[in-house]
Structure formats: structure tokens, C-alpha cells
Motif scaffolding. Structure first.
Motif, PDB file in Angstrom:
ATOM      1  N   SER A 163       0.809  -1.211   0.000  1.00  0.00           N
ATOM      2  CA  SER A 163       0.000   0.000   0.000  1.00  0.00           C
ATOM      3  C   SER A 163       0.848   1.268   0.000  1.00  0.00           C
ATOM      4  CB  SER A 163      -0.876  -0.068   1.266  1.00  0.00           C
ATOM      5  OG  SER A 163      -1.930   0.808   1.201  1.00  0.00           O
ATOM      6  N   SER A 164       2.121   1.167  -0.382  1.00  0.00           N
ATOM      7  CA  SER A 164       2.922   2.396  -0.449  1.00  0.00           C
ATOM      8  C   SER A 164       2.529   3.174  -1.703  1.00  0.00           C
ATOM      9  CB  SER A 164       4.419   2.065  -0.504  1.00  0.00           C
ATOM     10  OG  SER A 164       4.758   1.546  -1.770  1.00  0.00           O
ATOM     11  N   SER A 165       2.964   4.411  -1.794  1.00  0.00           N
ATOM     12  CA  SER A 165       2.538   5.276  -2.912  1.00  0.00           C
ATOM     13  C   SER A 165       2.826   4.629  -4.251  1.00  0.00           C
ATOM     14  CB  SER A 165       3.236   6.627  -2.840  1.00  0.00           C
ATOM     15  OG  SER A 165       2.898   7.258  -1.650  1.00  0.00           O
ATOM     16  N   ASN A 166       3.963   3.973  -4.378  1.00  0.00           N
ATOM     17  CA  ASN A 166       4.295   3.316  -5.643  1.00  0.00           C
ATOM     18  C   ASN A 166       3.875   1.847  -5.672  1.00  0.00           C
ATOM     19  OD1 ASN A 166       5.330   5.431  -7.150  1.00  0.00           O
ATOM     20  ND2 ASN A 166       7.315   5.307  -6.113  1.00  0.00           N
ATOM     21  N   GLY A 167       4.060   1.154  -4.561  1.00  0.00           N
ATOM     22  CA  GLY A 167       3.715  -0.273  -4.519  1.00  0.00           C
ATOM     23  C   GLY A 167       2.233  -0.503  -4.782  1.00  0.00           C
ATOM     24  N   ALA A 168       1.378   0.415  -4.316  1.00  0.00           N
ATOM     25  CA  ALA A 168      -0.068   0.241  -4.507  1.00  0.00           C
ATOM     26  C   ALA A 168      -0.454   0.326  -5.976  1.00  0.00           C
ATOM     27  CB  ALA A 168      -0.836   1.273  -3.688  1.00  0.00           C
ATOM     28  N   GLY A 169       0.438   0.870  -6.797  1.00  0.00           N
ATOM     29  CA  GLY A 169       0.188   0.894  -8.247  1.00  0.00           C
ATOM     30  C   GLY A 169       0.610  -0.407  -8.908  1.00  0.00           C
ATOM     31  N   LEU A 170       1.559  -1.125  -8.313  1.00  0.00           N
ATOM     32  CA  LEU A 170       1.871  -2.476  -8.806  1.00  0.00           C
ATOM     33  C   LEU A 170       0.754  -3.426  -8.385  1.00  0.00           C
ATOM     34  CD1 LEU A 170       5.712  -2.902  -8.169  1.00  0.00           C
ATOM     35  CD2 LEU A 170       4.544  -2.304 -10.291  1.00  0.00           C
ATOM     36  N   THR A 171       0.226  -3.193  -7.186  1.00  0.00           N
ATOM     37  CA  THR A 171      -0.988  -3.892  -6.756  1.00  0.00           C
ATOM     38  C   THR A 171      -2.050  -3.681  -7.831  1.00  0.00           C
ATOM     39  OG1 THR A 171      -0.571  -3.682  -4.382  1.00  0.00           O
ATOM     40  CG2 THR A 171      -2.878  -3.749  -5.041  1.00  0.00           C
ATOM     41  N   ALA A 172      -2.826  -4.719  -8.116  1.00  0.00           N
ATOM     42  CA  ALA A 172      -3.850  -4.566  -9.153  1.00  0.00           C
ATOM     43  C   ALA A 172      -5.234  -4.860  -8.577  1.00  0.00           C
ATOM     44  CB  ALA A 172      -3.536  -5.471 -10.337  1.00  0.00           C
ATOM     45  N   LEU A 173      -5.565  -4.193  -7.496  1.00  0.00           N
ATOM     46  CA  LEU A 173      -6.889  -4.337  -6.895  1.00  0.00           C
ATOM     47  C   LEU A 173      -7.531  -2.948  -6.872  1.00  0.00           C
ATOM     48  CD1 LEU A 173      -5.923  -6.711  -3.927  1.00  0.00           C
ATOM     49  CD2 LEU A 173      -6.822  -7.339  -6.165  1.00  0.00           C
ATOM     50  N   ALA A 174      -8.769  -2.878  -7.354  1.00  0.00           N
ATOM     51  CA  ALA A 174      -9.401  -1.581  -7.646  1.00  0.00           C
ATOM     52  C   ALA A 174      -9.424  -0.649  -6.438  1.00  0.00           C
ATOM     53  CB  ALA A 174     -10.809  -1.822  -8.171  1.00  0.00           C
TER      54      ALA A 174
END
Ligand code: PLP
Length: 469
Positions: A163-174
């Protein structure tokens, strides 16, 4: 808060605790109003596989907290090493060339246990900042080798990387993207290896080949000279416990090598015996360029994560700048001595029987999942080791799910709690399991007795019956 008459601290009643929570505590990944309406279930103590709430209700935790308490609750030897470390040296910075014995020994232990080549360890406070650290070091690496255009990252749909600013973009959950301006333009996703929902799901080779083809196509689209890394979980946890066929990770490693991109394997959930071996990478003989760890590293007894870095990356970064120039990445609590001491003791417990017990419990787990497949609501079951899921469908033939208005997750969460078991109820009607490695056979039987009762109660609800195909 103080009792004005006696001067003793006044403990709030259970109800006022829940009211205070409503007023002041923001819970992770909840609807703010939804949580206010639901109220907190306040946990008070734990022992082995069991949790007790503030009203004295005892429940079986089939989810190890948040897939992290792999050793189970109440392991006194961990409490003892933490207390001893706190007494002796509660904090030591890793900055300015300082260090502490537990952090050094834990780095050594992880390098010894990890797949060959992952010789260097950067400690974080959990998984999100381990992923974020990986993104920073990968960026730094490609700048260091004079390929600054290699900055695009590819990950999997249904993936979770914190859930970090960049990691949450690698995460693919809406939920992690909506309202947060994510993913970023340099973050891309390819289809998940989801056998149950894959057109050729029965054919392992086809599932593996389709991810490899999707990765190759995405790299071709972006240009190989622009792609930095592919990032994946060996088994996708928060996306609904999606278990790719065996051989998938090995094929991905080979594809990354062919394509000239780095591989970041996120073992935050799968590490430390969760899938059987110490790391899921071990099962496939894969050594990634970066590996992220957390959760089972300390079994949740203290916050800690780790980023393991391959020697070739480390040496390149080390040689890329004058010795006087610092690589500007650091956290106050990197290598915290209390967390590190806990980590060492937790690993000792894994190696002294818990990994073996996890294998035994895993066989019982697989047996129950195979059995529960026959239930009218169950479309799919899947597992590796002690990580698994049940996927509910309204029609076994078409694999159709349920309308959001039926709130399957909310109902199941309430039913399972009432029946005395904690599981993870995903919005897409998937029930996730991650029992601790200390789980006994009789506790495993009880977990499934309670889950099955909850499924029967769900099936008895008139609107659920009407929804069935
Ligand atoms: C695969 C994976 N990566 C990263 C994270 C983030 O870890 P944390 O919640 O400790 O920041 C998680 C958490 O569930 C995870 O499952």
C-alpha cells in the motif's frame, strides 16, 4: 484517563472501547462509514490457533491474523527473547555504520536460507516498504548501469504488493487505485495465471504459456529497452489465493532472463513455510533478483520486513558511485534489534518442527478442501501447503458468481464469526485460509466443521437459494 476517586487508571468498558474506536481509529482498507456501522471486533488474547475477544468469545483463527502468525499465538520463547533484547538494547540505528548483533545475525540467516545469490538484506518494517524499497533500488540500479530509460514495471492482475505510494500501483486491486491516481504511467499489468477462470484451465502448460506470452507481448509493446522488472507473488494472496500451476515461476524466471528484465518475487505471504518449504521459490528452484519478505519473518510478533537483493545487483550499485557517496535509502527502524531478535527465534521455531508440522497440517487441509468441493455453493478449491481458498459460485457449470447486492462476503464473515472461526471473506465470494503451521489435525477438522456449517447456513437463505443456477 484516570479514575478521579481512586487515582487508578479507569479502563473503558467494552462498549466505550468500541465507541472510542469509531471516533478515532482509522482501520486499514475499510469504508470509513462501513466500519462505523459495523464497529470493531476487539481481540484481547491469543493462544496457539485460538483468539479470544474482549467479551470472552473464543474463535479458531484459520487466517493467522493476516497470513502472518505462522508460529501461532502465545509462543513464550519469542516473548522471552523480545523482553531480553528490549532490556539489553531496545534500539540501535543502522545509520552511520552502527549495527546490532540481532540484525547482523538475521541478515546472515536469511542469506543462508534464501535461494542462491540473494546475499544482501535490507530490513524494513513490513511488506509495503520492502516492495517500495525494491522499486527504489531497481530504479537506482538502472541509472547506475547507464540505462536510465529502463523504468517500466510489469505486474499481474489480481496482484497485491502493498500500500505504499508506488507499490499500490503495482498492486492490481481496484480499491487501492480508486481515488489514489494509480497505477502510475510506468506501471502495467498482465493477466493472472488463474486456472479456474482460464479458458484452458485444465491444461497447466497452457496456463503457464499464456503468462509467458502476455509478458513477452507487454515487453514488446513497451520496448525491452524501457522495461525494468516484472514483479509477482508466487501464489497471489490478496487477489483471492490464486495458485498457478507448478512450473509457472520457473518459466517466468526464464522469460525475464530472455527479455533482459529483473525479477522481483514478492514472498511476503508465501515465505516461511506458508506453502510448505521455507520459500515458495525453493519449490521451483528459482532465484529472483529481488525477493520481498515480511509477515512470517517475525510471525507478526513484531513489525519487520526484508528486501533480499541479488549479489550481482548489489555489486553493480556498489561499484557505480564513489565510496564517499551514500545510496540515499534508509529508515530509522531498519534492522530494529527487537524485531530482529524475534525473527531469529521465529526461524528457530520453524526449523525445530513447525515447518514439518505445517506439512502434516497441509495434507489434512488439502483433504478437507477436496471434500468441500462437493458442497452446492463451491465452484473451486485450491491450495499449496497451508495457503488455500474456496471459491463460491451460483452455478457450477457456468462458474457465475453472485451479485454484489447479495453481499456474500459480509454474510460469510458474520456467519463464520458466529460459528467461531476466522477466515478471510473476499468480495468475489472467495474464502481464504492461512492457518498457522502449529495447527493440529483436530483443529483443522474443527475449522472445516465450522466453515461447512457456515456454508450450509448461507445456502439456507432464501435469496441465496433463488440466486443458484
Ligand atoms: C504479497 C504482499 N506484498 C506486500 C504486502 C504488504 O505488506 P504489509 O501489509 O506488511 O505492508 C502484502 C500484505 O498483505 C502482501 O500480501
Amino acid at each position: 484517563m484516570e479514575n478521579v476517586l481512586s487515582g487508578a487508571p479507569a479502563f473503558p468498558s467494552n462498549q466505550s472501547l468500541i465507541d472510542i474506536d469509531r471516533r478515532h481509529l482509522i482501520h486499514p482498507v475499510t469504508s470509513f462509514r462501513g466500519h462505523e456501522a459495523h464497529g470493531a471486533r476487539v481481540l484481547a488474547s491469543g493462544d496457539g490457533m485460538w483468539l479470544t475477544d474482549i467479551d470472552g468469545k473464543r474463535v479458531l483463527d484459520a487466517f493467522a491474523g493476516l497470513w502472518c502468525v505462522n508460529v501461532g499465538y502465545g509462543q513464550e520463547s519469542i516473548v522471552a527473547v523480545a523482553a531480553e533484547q528490549m532490556r539489553r538494547l531496545p534500539y540501535a540505528t543502522g545509520y552511520f555504520h552502527f549495527g546490532s548483533e540481532p540484525a547482523i545475525l538475521l541478515a546472515d540467516k536469511l542469506a543462508a536460507l534464501a535461494p542462491a545469490g540473494l546475499d544482501h538484506v535490507y530490513f524494513t518494517l513490513g511488506g509495503s516498504d520492502a516492495v517500495d524499497s525494491a522499486i527504489r533500488y531497481i530504479t537506482h540500479y538502472f541509472n547506475a548501469i547507464g540505462k536510465p530509460e529502463k523504468k517500466q514495471f510489469i505486474a499481474l492482475e489480481w496482484g497485491y504488493h502493498g500500500s505504499s505510494s508506488n507499490g499500490a500501483g503495482l498492486t492490481a486491486l481496484a480499491n487501492f487505485h480508486r481515488g489514489f491516481d494509480l497505477p502510475r504511467p510506468w506501471q502495467h499489468h498482465i493477466a493472472s495465471p488463474y486456472p479456474y477462470r482460464h479458458p484452458d484451465g485444465q491444461d497447466d502448460c497452457a496456463v503457464v504459456a499464456s503468462t509467458v506470452a502476455a509478458l513477452e507481448a507487454k515487453v514488446a509493446e513497451l520496448g525491452a529497452d524501457n522495461v525494468a522488472a516484472f514483479c509477482c507473488e508466487p501464489i497471489q494472496g490478496s487477489g483471492g489465493v490464486i495458485v498457478p500451476p507448478r512450473g509457472w515461476l520457473k518459466a517466468i524466471r526464464a522469460a525475464c532472463d530472455r527479455l533482459g528484465i529483473l525479477l522481483l518475487v514478492d514472498e511476503v505471504i508465501t515465505g516461511f513455510g506458508r506453502t510448505g518449504p521455507m520459500f515458495a521459490c525453493d519449490d521451483e528452484g528459482v532465484s529472483p533478483d529481488f525477493m520481498t519478505l515480511a509477515k512470517g519473518l517475525t510471525s507478526g510478533y513484531a513489525p519487520m520486513g526484508a528486501l533480499l537483493m541479488a549479489d550481482h545487483v548489489y555489486q553493480t550499485i556498489a561499484d557505480s558511485a564513489p565510496a564517499a557517496l551514500a545510496v540515499g535509502h534508509g529508515f530509522t527502524y531498519s534492522g530494529h534489534p527487537v524485531s530482529a531478535a524475534v525473527g531469529l527465534e521465529v526461524i528457530r521455531l520453524y526449523e525445530n518442527g513447525l515447518l514439518d508440522n505445517g506439512l502434516r497440517a497441509g495434507a489434512r487441509f488439502a483433504h478437507h478442501l477436496a471434500r468441500i468441493r462437493e458442497h452446492p455453493l463451491v465452484g473451486d478449491t485450491r491450495e499449496r501447503g497451508l495457503l488455500g481458498a474456496i471459491e463460491l459460485v451460483s452455478d457450477k457449470r457456468t462458474k457465475a458468481g453472485f451479485g454484489a447486492d447479495l453481499d456474500i462476503a459480509g454474510r460469510l464473515s458474520a456467519l463464520t464469526w458466529e460459528n467461531g472461526v476466522i477466515v478471510r471473506c473476499f468480495a468475489n465470494a472467495v474464502i481464504g485460509f492461512a492457518p498457522a503451521l502449529c495447527c493440529s489435525e483436530s483443529e483443522m477438522d474443527l475449522i472445516f466443521e465450522r466453515v461447512e456449517r457456515s456454508l450450509d447456513q448461507l445456502l439456507d437463505m432464501p435469496d441465496i437459494r433463488r440466486a443458484l443456477g
